[in-house]
Design a protein around this motif. Structure first.
Motif, short mmCIF file in Angstrom:
data_model
loop_
_atom_site.label_atom_id
_atom_site.label_comp_id
_atom_site.label_asym_id
_atom_site.label_seq_id
_atom_site.Cartn_x
_atom_site.Cartn_y
_atom_site.Cartn_z
N THR A 352 0.84 -1.20 0.00
CA THR A 352 0.00 0.00 0.00
C THR A 352 0.87 1.25 0.00
O THR A 352 2.08 1.20 0.28
CB THR A 352 -0.91 0.02 1.23
OG1 THR A 352 -0.10 0.13 2.42
CG2 THR A 352 -1.76 -1.25 1.31
N GLU A 353 0.24 2.41 -0.31
CA GLU A 353 0.97 3.67 -0.29
C GLU A 353 1.49 3.97 1.12
O GLU A 353 2.58 4.54 1.27
CB GLU A 353 0.08 4.82 -0.77
CG GLU A 353 -0.12 4.89 -2.27
CD GLU A 353 -1.24 3.98 -2.74
OE1 GLU A 353 -1.77 3.21 -1.90
OE2 GLU A 353 -1.60 4.03 -3.94
N GLU A 354 0.71 3.61 2.13
CA GLU A 354 1.15 3.86 3.51
C GLU A 354 2.41 3.05 3.84
O GLU A 354 3.31 3.53 4.55
CB GLU A 354 0.03 3.52 4.49
CG GLU A 354 -1.18 4.46 4.44
CD GLU A 354 -2.07 4.18 3.24
OE1 GLU A 354 -1.87 3.13 2.57
OE2 GLU A 354 -2.93 5.02 2.94
N GLN A 355 2.47 1.83 3.35
CA GLN A 355 3.65 1.01 3.60
C GLN A 355 4.86 1.52 2.82
O GLN A 355 6.00 1.46 3.31
CB GLN A 355 3.36 -0.44 3.22
CG GLN A 355 2.37 -1.15 4.12
CD GLN A 355 1.98 -2.52 3.60
OE1 GLN A 355 1.87 -2.72 2.39
NE2 GLN A 355 1.78 -3.46 4.51
N ARG A 357 5.55 4.64 1.98
CA ARG A 357 6.06 5.91 2.53
C ARG A 357 6.98 6.61 1.53
O ARG A 357 8.09 7.06 1.85
CB ARG A 357 6.80 5.67 3.85
CG ARG A 357 5.88 5.26 5.00
CD ARG A 357 6.66 5.01 6.27
NE ARG A 357 7.46 3.80 6.19
CZ ARG A 357 8.69 3.67 6.69
NH1 ARG A 357 9.27 4.70 7.28
NH2 ARG A 357 9.33 2.52 6.60
N TRP A 384 11.57 5.14 -1.20
CA TRP A 384 10.42 4.38 -0.72
C TRP A 384 10.90 3.22 0.13
O TRP A 384 12.09 2.88 0.11
CB TRP A 384 9.57 3.88 -1.90
CG TRP A 384 10.21 2.79 -2.71
CD1 TRP A 384 10.01 1.45 -2.59
CD2 TRP A 384 11.16 2.95 -3.76
NE1 TRP A 384 10.77 0.76 -3.50
CE2 TRP A 384 11.49 1.67 -4.24
CE3 TRP A 384 11.78 4.05 -4.36
CZ2 TRP A 384 12.40 1.45 -5.27
CZ3 TRP A 384 12.68 3.85 -5.39
CH2 TRP A 384 12.99 2.56 -5.83
#
Length: 449
Positions: A352-355, A357, A384
């Motif tokens: 995910t985008e949260e993972q 970062r 990332w």
């Protein structure tokens, strides 16, 4: 017979509906109008279908790199071309000639005797030209969408922030994008009516909308402040790209739609005033002379000054709107979305985008000078993180930002991430979404959220 005499005639006046029908018949009786309408409804679809099947796609055009993967992209490429070339030309041929044709043929006196109202003549001609222009725009939209969907399919479309738009969302945004360009098209049509009335039989009246559109395009290429850029009526021809981000960058588009409609109303009203002041008994009439400046150029220049002042007072940014933090935010968000797409292509574990970062550190001109403004000297290093991996990944991009906020990020390594235009997937080679991507810098920060 003068306009005053026509207005005070005892005989009944022809209803506007009958006058409109008559003007439409006259317009569609012209071979060039029939040919243009036919071309608008057929040619774009054929071109989009053929180009979408080619190995070499128009990657320099916005959404051009996605024409082979989504049928919606071809219509947007066509929209970009139409805003720059097709729509100014069409408004010139239709609205720029609707009054001048009567001067060349010498038929004003016959028309006034038949209709008996200059006001109704003006309304019928203006509405007829508007109807023809709308038919042409509808043809361009429908033909482009149909050609792309039939040739490629209605697959999801990658937006300007790297996010994948569903088929229904993409279809709705494409329709809104085409609807939004009606406002600047009406502005050019109003300017065409003004030129046709003011310049008489002169061929310059036919060229006025095209010349104005060309001048507006040149202005958009300059590093103008955001307030001036939004106050120019042609900005909506390119501001529709804000619809394809999440959240949508709606404020610049809506501001310019209002500005464009104000220009359309002002130019049409000025043409109406000039038309009513004309002496139709003068058979040698060849334009309004000084009235062109008094009722044409000066009022529109004043409208530009007023709209610029209003936009400047209502928006927080007076600079270019392209700053280091906005570039970094846009590049990092787009990279995160496209990295997930590449992950799915390679059948890697979902992330995910949260993972991830993802973040970007961008500098302009090697960190020398002000870190803002357009140019091809932006360099961004994207970082990332992957779950379970301590070391952060890095990728380099050379970013070319244009004055209107659009940019192209060109991958500069590492090769396995963004250094090559193809990726090796289990199903064969496929375009690498991280190799190059288009994005859009938010010129007005207040539109977020």
């Amino acid at each position: 017979m003068t306009a005053t005499a026509a207005e005070t005639s005892i005989a009944p006046r022809v209803p506007i509906a009958r006058g409109l029908r008559f003007e439409l018949v006259k317009l569609f009786a012209q071979w060039r109008i029939r040919l243009l309408v036919l071309a608008c409804w057929i040619a774009p679809g054929l071109v989009v279908a053929v180009v979408s099947q080619q190995d070499s796609l128009p990657v320099d055009s916005l959404f051009g790199r996605w024409m082979g993967q989504s049928g919606w992209a071809g219509s947007l490429v066509l929209l970009g071309f139409a805003g720059s070339y097709a729509l100014p030309l069409l408004t010139s041929i239709v609205a720029g000639d609707v009054f001048a044709a009567e001067d060349r043929l010498g038929t004003w006196r016959h028309l006034l005797v038949a209709v008996r109202s200059p006001r109704r003549i003006f309304a019928a001609k203006a509405l007829a030209s508007l109807a023809v222009v709308l038919v042409m725009v509808a043809g361009l939209c429908a033909s482009g969408v149909l050609g792309g969907v039939l040739a490629v399919g209605a697959q999801p479309l990658v937006g300007l922030d790297g996010n994948l738009l569903s088929t229904g969302d993409a279809a709705g945004k494409v329709l809104l994008a085409w609807l939004s360009v009606l406002a600047p098209t009406l502005a050019l049509a109003g300017i065409g009516l003004l030129g046709s009335v003011a310049l008489g039989r002169s061929p310059m009246g036919l060229l006025v909308p095209a010349v104005v559109a060309f001048a507006l395009q040149l202005c958009q290429l300059l590093p103008l402040p955001v307030a001036v850029r939004l106050a120019l009526p042609g900005y909506a021809f390119i501001a529709w790209d804000g619809l394809f981000t999440d959240p949508v960058q709606l404020a610049p588009l809506m501001i310019n739609v209002v500005v464009s409609l104000a220009w359309a109303a002002a130019a049409t009203a000025l043409a109406f005033v000039l038309f009513l002041r004309r002496d139709f008994t003068d058979l040698a009439y060849d334009g309004s002379g000084r009235r062109v400046w008094l009722f044409g150029v000066l009022p529109l220049a004043g409208l530009l000054a007023v709209s610029t002042g209003v936009v400047a007072a209502s928006t927080p940014s007076l600079g270019s709107g392209i700053a280091k933090d906005t570039v970094q935010d846009s590049v990092s968000v787009a990279f995160a979305h496209l990295y997930r797409m590449q992950t799915r292509q390679l059948n890697r574990p979902a992330v995910t985008e949260e993972q991830l970062r993802a973040g970007a550190e961008c500098v302009k001109s090697g960190g020398k000078g002000e870190q803002e403004g357009p140019g091809n000297d932006w360099r961004c290093v994207v970082t990332w993180h992957l779950p379970g991996v301590d070391a952060a990944g890095t990728a380099i991009y050379q970013v070319h930002a244009t004055p209107d906020g659009r940019y192209t990020a060109d991958g500069d390594g590492p090769k396995e991430v963004n250094g090559y235009f193809l990726v090796h997937t289990p199903r064969g080679d496929a375009p690498n979404p991280l190799w190059q991507f288009d994005g859009n810098v938010e010129l007005l920060p207040t539109t977020k959220g």
